[in-house]
Design a protein around this motif. Structure first.
Motif, mmCIF file in Angstrom:
data_model
loop_
_atom_site.group_PDB
_atom_site.id
_atom_site.type_symbol
_atom_site.label_atom_id
_atom_site.label_comp_id
_atom_site.label_asym_id
_atom_site.label_seq_id
_atom_site.Cartn_x
_atom_site.Cartn_y
_atom_site.Cartn_z
ATOM 1 N N ILE A 97 50.561 46.363 40.465
ATOM 2 C CA ILE A 97 51.359 47.015 40.252
ATOM 3 C C ILE A 97 52.379 47.450 40.880
ATOM 4 N N LEU A 98 53.694 47.255 41.779
ATOM 5 C CA LEU A 98 54.449 47.882 42.467
ATOM 6 C C LEU A 98 54.109 48.621 43.500
ATOM 7 N N GLY A 99 53.301 48.656 44.420
ATOM 8 C CA GLY A 99 53.104 49.532 45.668
ATOM 9 C C GLY A 99 51.757 50.388 45.006
ATOM 10 N N GLN A 100 51.129 48.983 44.676
ATOM 11 C CA GLN A 100 49.717 49.583 44.226
ATOM 12 C C GLN A 100 48.325 49.004 44.485
ATOM 13 N N LYS A 101 47.853 49.167 44.440
ATOM 14 C CA LYS A 101 46.537 48.188 44.719
ATOM 15 C C LYS A 101 46.627 46.821 43.517
ATOM 16 N N VAL A 102 45.658 46.112 44.173
ATOM 17 C CA VAL A 102 45.234 44.389 43.913
ATOM 18 C C VAL A 102 44.251 44.555 42.700
ATOM 19 N N GLU A 103 44.657 45.052 40.904
ATOM 20 C CA GLU A 103 43.204 44.489 40.436
ATOM 21 C C GLU A 103 43.050 43.644 39.540
ATOM 22 N N PHE A 104 41.661 43.853 39.884
ATOM 23 C CA PHE A 104 40.870 42.673 38.757
ATOM 24 C C PHE A 104 40.784 43.235 37.147
ATOM 25 N N LEU A 105 41.234 41.753 36.364
ATOM 26 C CA LEU A 105 41.558 41.577 35.111
ATOM 27 C C LEU A 105 40.664 41.267 33.774
ATOM 28 N N VAL A 106 40.115 40.242 34.407
ATOM 29 C CA VAL A 106 39.053 39.108 34.114
ATOM 30 C C VAL A 106 38.914 38.001 35.103
ATOM 31 N N SER A 107 37.658 37.501 34.533
ATOM 32 C CA SER A 107 37.162 36.717 35.631
ATOM 33 C C SER A 107 36.447 35.417 33.405
ATOM 34 N N PHE A 108 36.816 34.248 34.067
ATOM 35 C CA PHE A 108 36.692 33.425 33.217
ATOM 36 C C PHE A 108 35.599 32.210 33.396
ATOM 37 N N TYR A 109 34.371 32.018 33.025
ATOM 38 C CA TYR A 109 33.915 30.626 33.324
ATOM 39 C C TYR A 109 33.368 30.395 31.836
ATOM 40 N N ASN A 110 33.014 28.722 32.582
ATOM 41 C CA ASN A 110 32.512 28.071 31.254
ATOM 42 C C ASN A 110 33.494 28.350 29.998
ATOM 43 N N ASN A 111 34.270 28.427 29.642
ATOM 44 C CA ASN A 111 35.179 28.786 28.221
ATOM 45 C C ASN A 111 35.541 29.933 27.967
ATOM 46 N N GLU A 112 34.462 30.912 28.680
ATOM 47 C CA GLU A 112 34.523 32.381 28.099
ATOM 48 C C GLU A 112 35.024 32.975 29.196
ATOM 49 N N ILE A 113 34.741 34.493 28.221
ATOM 50 C CA ILE A 113 34.962 35.446 29.243
ATOM 51 C C ILE A 113 34.383 36.027 30.004
ATOM 52 N N SER A 114 33.521 36.275 31.921
ATOM 53 C CA SER A 114 32.339 36.399 31.990
ATOM 54 C C SER A 114 33.205 38.316 32.587
ATOM 55 N N GLU A 115 33.482 38.465 33.029
ATOM 56 C CA GLU A 115 33.879 40.286 33.177
ATOM 57 C C GLU A 115 34.781 40.210 33.147
ATOM 58 N N LYS A 116 35.373 41.748 32.740
ATOM 59 C CA LYS A 116 36.898 42.078 32.643
ATOM 60 C C LYS A 116 36.833 43.745 32.456
ATOM 61 N N SER A 117 38.302 43.943 33.320
ATOM 62 C CA SER A 117 38.120 45.134 33.747
ATOM 63 C C SER A 117 38.312 46.135 32.347
ATOM 64 N N GLU A 118 38.130 47.597 32.192
ATOM 65 C CA GLU A 118 38.504 48.189 31.492
ATOM 66 C C GLU A 118 40.619 48.782 31.187
ATOM 67 N N ILE A 119 41.311 47.500 32.187
ATOM 68 C CA ILE A 119 42.203 47.252 32.121
ATOM 69 C C ILE A 119 42.612 46.468 30.753
ATOM 70 N N PHE A 120 41.384 45.550 31.538
ATOM 71 C CA PHE A 120 41.972 44.244 29.995
ATOM 72 C C PHE A 120 41.819 44.313 28.072
#
Lengths: 111, 114
Positions: free
Chosen positions: B38-61
């Motif tokens: 978001i403009l002026g804010q930090k870069v935030e992790f949303l989600v990671s994906f491996y082997n055709n599925e979500i491996s990690e996601k943040s509370e934003i996601f």
């Protein structure tokens, strides 16, 4: 949880000045530490990294040392150039392999 | 040099509309990520994906977000019903040599929700 704190910018310097951008972290375990750079209109690029305590990462004249005792990873360069003007992000590796970023520090270098 | 490419570079949409952001990761990479800034804010992790599925996601996601790798090359982020606060720069990233390797980022897709 894991987090990264960076000094606020902008940092404004004249060409050939010495640069320090402070970064401290909070983490469980022993994360890898990174500095990423974002030039205007571009994506994030890895600048340097360190994977364990006392490691020094270096690239393009920039250096940062992984200090476990002070939980810091400060970025330094002895003589900045106008072309170094960018936003610099400190980051650490999370438990799931994701990166946790600081807020970024804008560097402006004037001739 | 191989690179991560993202499209569109900028999208403007009305609140409530669906948006799909596309990414083509580096071809032999196995792990894929979405981040947002978001403009002026930090870069935030949303989600990671491996082997055709979500491996990690943040509370934003939350449930309005989804990711997909529909054809073995593209990696998409869908926002079902956009809100004003979804306005941000969205970055795709990929890594090839395991989760602790270097992340390669795309140039980002700027989303503006009106």
């Amino acid at each position: 949880g894991n987090s990264v704190t960076q000094m606020e910018g902008p940092v404004t310097l004249s060409e050939e000045a010495f640069l320090t951008i402070n970064c401290t972290y909070t983490a469980t375990g022993y994360p890898s530490l990174f500095w990423y750079v974002q030039y205007p209109g571009e994506g994030l690029q890895l600048l340097l990294k360190a994977t364990k305590a006392d490691d020094k990462g270096s690239n393009k004249g920039f250096e940062a040392t992984y200090r476990k005792e002070t939980t810091s990873f400060h970025l330094e360069k002895g003589s900045v150039q106008v072309s170094d003007s960018a936003v610099y992000f400190c980051a650490l590796s999370g438990e799931g392999g994701e990166l946790i970023f600081g807020t970024g520090t804008r560097l402006q270098v004037f001739p | 040099e191989p690179e991560v490419t993202q499209t569109p570079s900028h999208q403007v949409t009305q609140m409530g509309q669906e948006v799909i952001l596309r990414c083509v990761p580096i071809s032999n990479h196995l792990y894929f990520y979405w981040y947002r800034q978001i403009l002026g804010q930090k870069v935030e992790f949303l989600v990671s994906f491996y082997n055709n599925e979500i491996s990690e996601k943040s509370e934003i996601f939350d449930d309005q977000f989804s990711v997909e790798r529909p054809d073995g090359s593209n990696f998409t982020l869908k926002i079902r019903s956009t809100k004003l606060e979804d306005s941000a720069m969205y970055f795709c990233a990929s890594v090839g040599t395991g989760r602790t390797g270097e992340l390669f980022f795309g140039e980002g897709s700027r989303l503006t929700v009106l």
